[in-house]
Each structure stands twice: as structure tokens, then as C-alpha cells.
Design a protein around this motif. Structure first.
Motif, short mmCIF file in Angstrom:
data_model
loop_
_atom_site.label_atom_id
_atom_site.label_comp_id
_atom_site.label_asym_id
_atom_site.label_seq_id
_atom_site.Cartn_x
_atom_site.Cartn_y
_atom_site.Cartn_z
N ALA A 165 11.46 -1.14 -11.07
CA ALA A 165 12.20 -0.81 -9.85
C ALA A 165 11.65 -1.57 -8.64
O ALA A 165 12.39 -1.85 -7.69
N LEU A 166 10.37 -1.92 -8.67
CA LEU A 166 9.77 -2.69 -7.58
C LEU A 166 9.95 -4.19 -7.80
O LEU A 166 9.82 -4.98 -6.85
N GLY A 177 9.67 4.39 -0.37
CA GLY A 177 9.18 3.02 -0.26
C GLY A 177 10.26 1.99 -0.46
O GLY A 177 10.35 1.00 0.27
N LEU A 178 11.12 2.20 -1.46
CA LEU A 178 12.21 1.26 -1.70
C LEU A 178 13.18 1.20 -0.52
O LEU A 178 13.74 0.13 -0.22
N LEU A 222 0.82 -1.21 0.00
CA LEU A 222 0.00 0.00 0.00
C LEU A 222 0.85 1.26 0.00
O LEU A 222 0.43 2.31 -0.50
N VAL A 223 2.07 1.15 0.54
CA VAL A 223 2.99 2.29 0.52
C VAL A 223 3.25 2.77 -0.90
O VAL A 223 3.43 3.97 -1.15
N PHE A 224 3.25 1.83 -1.85
CA PHE A 224 3.60 2.17 -3.22
C PHE A 224 2.40 2.58 -4.08
O PHE A 224 2.59 3.02 -5.22
N VAL A 225 1.19 2.44 -3.57
CA VAL A 225 0.01 2.82 -4.36
C VAL A 225 0.08 4.28 -4.81
O VAL A 225 -0.21 4.59 -5.98
N PRO A 226 0.46 5.24 -3.92
CA PRO A 226 0.53 6.64 -4.38
C PRO A 226 1.53 6.86 -5.51
O PRO A 226 1.41 7.83 -6.26
N SER A 253 9.40 10.59 -5.41
CA SER A 253 9.75 10.74 -3.99
C SER A 253 9.19 9.60 -3.15
O SER A 253 9.89 9.02 -2.31
N VAL A 254 7.92 9.27 -3.39
CA VAL A 254 7.30 8.17 -2.63
C VAL A 254 7.95 6.84 -3.00
O VAL A 254 8.16 5.98 -2.13
N ALA A 255 8.27 6.65 -4.27
CA ALA A 255 8.94 5.42 -4.69
C ALA A 255 10.29 5.26 -3.99
O ALA A 255 10.65 4.16 -3.53
#
Length: 337
Positions: free
Chosen positions: A282-283, A224-225, A164-168, A219-221
């Protein structure tokens, strides 16, 4: 007769937009990869297949809803050109959506809620929200976020917090790329009564808003990584490459001045079409490892680049694309070569 049949088959392929066909499935696979370190082929295949089927279904249904607008600004597209009947587009969209629901139910019946949301959201976007400014772009972006969640639910009953962290990331990114995509259509959208964000606020504001959404996604990616327990370096390296491409796309838009031409907007979007595949990768890298990801990503990128070169300008522009003044009105044609 044979020539006409071939023409219709090509029209269906054009409707699929093969240069966009691979991305949303990669997002689904990314959701699976972040959820588990076990990757059965059937689960990964479902994570790619279901979002892809819905993606193509949405193209058919979107072209159906856009038929009148396309008749004004893009008469070369399959439906206004008479190569695909409107009811055929509806039937194709419905059959693909049904197939997606069947596969999703077989993998995890709980994902049917996402299927309904995805199909309903795509129809709402194309039939109503596309003409409603930034709201339409944000709704469009949320559908790709749902693909990430679906991929996670091919490996788990419910999506874990780390996914869910990566949804945005994909919500903001696809809202940004969708907004960039509208820049080349501003004249036709205005003529057809579509009050998109670019029509309402002008090209300069639209470019800055898309850039802000893109910066949020990256930024969020990155954040999250950094939370992943292992494989972060490979993921971050892939993200840096993606961000470099994204920066290049927005660099083209900013360098073209306050009113990018439709051709520049198309070129920038073409770069983002490639970039977002690397963003999804990247994910994938932290869990699947770089050699495996490269093995299936490389042919997807090759098809994407090849079909963009061969098909995209012809799909978007009848013969020539207009340049735009600061208020978005057409001023002079620009070649699409």
C-alpha cells in the motif's frame, strides 16, 4: 550421504521460513518509495536485501536461543532434531548479519546504527524479551519499523518526516501478528517457563490486545496515506484489501470462542503473513504505481502461499496440535491437516 546432505539443506530452508522471507524487504522498499520518486535498482535492491538478511539471521539466532524450548514442544525443528548444529546456526546468523552490515555501509554508512539496533534488538528479543509479556511483542514490532527507516535511508541521508509517520504502522502491526503467533505456543511456552502475554493473561485477552494493535496500524496507515501528495487512491485501495484479510484473520480468532485452538491460531497467522505483504505494498503503489508493484508482488505471494501450504504446519506441529482451554492448558489434540 547424499540424502543426509539434502536433509540438512532442507533444514536450512525451513529455518529461513520462506513464507515470511519477502515481507520485511517489502517494508524496506516501502520506506524508499515514500522518500523519493526516483527508484534506482541498486537502492531498491539494497532496501530489500539488508532487512531480509537481518530477518533470516534473526531466525537462525532465534532458533539457537529457543533450542531448549523447542526440544520440549517442537522437537521436529532443525536444531533439536539434530539437522543443524547450534554453533552452525550462530555462524550462519553472524555471517548474514555481517553481509547486511557490509551492504548497508556501502549504501549509507549512517544506517549502520540501524543495523546494530536491529541485530541487537533481535537477539534481545529472542534471548530475553520474548518471555517478558507484551514488552517482547512491542520490541519485536519495532524491528520492522526500523526496516522502514532503513529503506528511507537508502534514498536519503536521514529519514524524512513523511516516512516516520508510517513507522507506528509496522511497529503496531508486527507486535499484533507476533502476539497472534504466540497463541499457538502457549502450552509449550508455559512448560518452558516463557511468560508470554498469552501465558500471563490468557488467550481471550491476547486476541483482543492483538486486534487493538492491528486496528491502530490500519488507522495510522490510512491517515498517513491521506497525507501523500499523489497516488493516494491506489494506496488506499490496496490498504482496504489488506484490512479485509486482516479482519478475516481476527474474525477466525473471535469466531472460535474464548480459547482458539493452536490450529486456528496458526491459520489466522498464515492469513496475516499474506496480509502484511499487501500492507507494505500500500505504501509502494503511490510511488511505483500498481502494475509495477503487482509484477514483483505476485510471485512473492505465490511463493508465500505455496511454502506455507507445504511447510508451515510441519514446522510448527510435530504430529498434532493441542486445543486449549480458557486458561491456556492443553485439553485434546487437534489435527494440523
Amino acid at each position: 550421504m547424499r540424502g543426509r546432505l539434502g536433509e540438512r539443506l532442507v533444514a536450512h530452508v525451513r529455518t529461513w521460513r520462506p513464507y515470511t522471507l519477502w515481507y520485511v524487504g517489502l517494508v524496506g522498499m516501502a520506506g524508499h518509495a515514500v522518500t523519493t520518486d526516483r527508484h534506482p535498482f541498486t537502492e531498491l535492491a539494497a532496501a530489500w536485501t539488508v532487512p531480509t538478511l537481518i530477518w533470516v539471521a534473526a531466525h537462525y539466532l532465534g532458533d539457537y536461543f529457543d533450542a531448549e524450548l523447542d526440544a520440549l514442544s517442537k522437537p521436529q525443528r532443525p536444531i533439536p532434531a539434530g539437522l543443524i548444529r547450534p554453533r552452525t546456526a550462530v555462524w550462519c546468523g553472524a555471517l548474514l548479519a555481517t553481509a547486511a552490515a557490509a551492504v548497508a555501509a556501502a549504501v549509507n554508512y549512517r544506517t549502520l546504527v540501524l543495523i546494530v539496533v536491529g541485530i541487537g534488538g533481535a537477539m534481545a528479543y529472542n534471548a530475553l524479551l520474548k518471555a517478558k509479556g507484551l514488552l517482547g511483542n512491542l520490541v519485536r514490532g519495532s524491528l520492522t519499523g526500523a526496516a522502514l527507516v532503513f529503506g528511507a535511508m537508502t534514498a536519503s541521508d536521514w529519514p524524512p518526516a513523511e516516512v516516520l509517520v508510517f513507522v507506528p504502522v509496522f511497529w503496531a502491526h508486527d507486535a499484533a501478528s507476533n502476539l497472534v503467533g504466540t497463541l499457538r505456543d502457549i502450552s509449550g511456552d508455559r512448560a518452558g517457563g516463557y511468560s508470554t502475554f498469552a501465558v500471563r493473561h490468557g488467550l481471550r485477552t491476547a486476541v483482543h490486545t492483538a486486534a487493538a494493535l492491528y486496528a491502530l496500524a490500519v488507522s495510522v496507515a490510512t491517515a498517513g496515506l491521506l497525507t501523500l501528495p499523489e497516488g493516494r487512491v491506489g494506496g488506499l485501495v490496496t490498504l482496504v484489501i489488506a484490512a479485509g484479510l486482516g479482519g478475516g484473520a481476527f474474525g477466525m480468532l473471535f469466531a472460535s470462542g474464548p480459547a482458539p485452538t493452536a490450529v486456528v491460531a496458526l491459520r489466522a497467522h498464515e492469513v496475516l503473513v499474506v496480509e502484511r505483504m499487501l500492507l507494505a505494498a500500500a505504501l509502494l503503489v503511490p510511488s511505483l504505481e500498481a502494475p509495477v508493484v503487482i509484477a514483483f508482488l505476485a510471485p512473492m505471494l505465490a511463493v508465500t502461499l505455496g511454502t506455507q501450504q507445504a511447510m508451515r504446519a510441519r514446522h510448527e506441529f510435530p504430529q498434532a496440535a493441542p486445543a486449549y482451554s480458557g486458561d491456556g492448558t492443553a485439553t485434546a489434540p487437534a489435527t494440523s491437516s
